[in-house]
Scaffold this active site. Structure first.
Site, short mmCIF file in Angstrom:
data_model
loop_
_atom_site.label_atom_id
_atom_site.label_comp_id
_atom_site.label_asym_id
_atom_site.label_seq_id
_atom_site.Cartn_x
_atom_site.Cartn_y
_atom_site.Cartn_z
N PHE A 182 0.83 -1.20 0.00
CA PHE A 182 0.00 0.00 0.00
C PHE A 182 0.87 1.25 0.00
O PHE A 182 2.05 1.22 0.37
CB PHE A 182 -0.97 0.01 1.19
N CYS A 183 0.27 2.34 -0.44
CA CYS A 183 0.94 3.64 -0.52
C CYS A 183 -0.13 4.71 -0.45
O CYS A 183 -1.27 4.43 -0.09
CB CYS A 183 1.78 3.73 -1.79
N THR A 184 0.19 5.94 -0.80
CA THR A 184 -0.75 7.04 -0.64
C THR A 184 -1.98 6.87 -1.52
O THR A 184 -3.11 6.85 -1.03
CB THR A 184 -0.07 8.38 -0.95
#
Length: 248
Positions: A182-184
């Site tokens: 996951f990331c922004t």
């Protein structure tokens, strides 16, 4: 509702006319009174824009008229003031730099898990096949300080180009588990998931990233806020700008 609409969006799609497209998009955005940043690379487009809601949505609708950008989806949030100082359209080698040219999401995406499905997995402590879930934060270390998923792996990355080496060093901790990168907003974790799958790891990407999770789920299983690259600094799980003190 706050008066300024903020959007984040990206799409991996081949762009062969970046130089010609750049002034067109800049002129269109400036005429609409928008501010923010649009990145153009041969692999796709990445944009962060803010302005009056009708103008922002009209810009996106016009962009989608180009068949290359028809599948573009946006993540929305609101602010009381314009969080960007100017309107920039930049040409980049990659819309998110990884320095692995064999990773080409436009050719084939890694499988994604929807925010609602991820919440259910985290609620029950395993995926639908009974496998352990490993949440893998693919963001830079300073971003993680603002907030992350409970128990997530954080490899203290200084930049995303370090991800492949970190993945090799920590491979044993991932093998045999369902890894959710996951990331922004989804762009880094999309490339990360592809790389992990190329290395034989059963990896998925969180569809829409943290901001997508906030929009559809909220704060469940997430501690803190999400850093964003504009003057709002970070967003709470209800997608409102931060009001506290930045992490030290």
């Amino acid at each position: 509702m706050e008066p300024v609409l903020n959007i984040a969006a990206y799409l991996f799609t081949p762009i062969t006319d970046r130089e010609q497209l750049r002034p067109v998009l800049r002129e269109r955005a400036e005429a609409a009174g928008l501010k923010g940043t649009v990145l153009l690379a041969e692999e796709g487009i990445n944009l962060f824009l803010a302005g009056e809601a009708p103008a922002v949505r009209r810009f996106v609708d016009e962009l989608r008229e180009d068949p290359r950008f028809a599948a573009l989806t946006t993540k929305e949030s609101w602010s009381a003031e314009q969080p960007f100082r100017k309107m920039l359209v930049k040409l980049k080698r990659e819309i998110i730099r990884m320095d692995h040219p064999t990773i080409r999401p436009a050719d084939e995406r890694a499988p994604a898990v929807a925010p609602s499905t991820l919440k259910r997995w985290l609620d029950q402590g395993h995926d639908d096949e009974g496998r352990d879930i490993v949440m893998l934060d693919t963001r830079n270390a300073f971003e993680v300080e603002y907030g992350t998923f409970e128990g997530a792996l954080d490899w203290r990355l200084a930049r995303f180009t370090h991800f492949p080496d970190a993945a090799s060093a920590h491979r044993d901790a991932l093998e045999g588990k369902t890894v959710v990168s996951f990331c922004t907003g989804g762009i880094r974790c999309e490339k990360a998931a592809i790389h992990l799958r190329d290395e034989g790891i059963d990896a998925l990407q969180l569809d829409g990233g943290i901001l997508g999770y906030f929009e559809h789920v909220g704060r469940d299983h997430y501690d803190g806020e999400c850093f964003v690259f504009d003057e709002r600094e970070a967003l709470a799980p209800d997608l409102t700008p931060r009001t506290g003190v930045a992490p030290s």
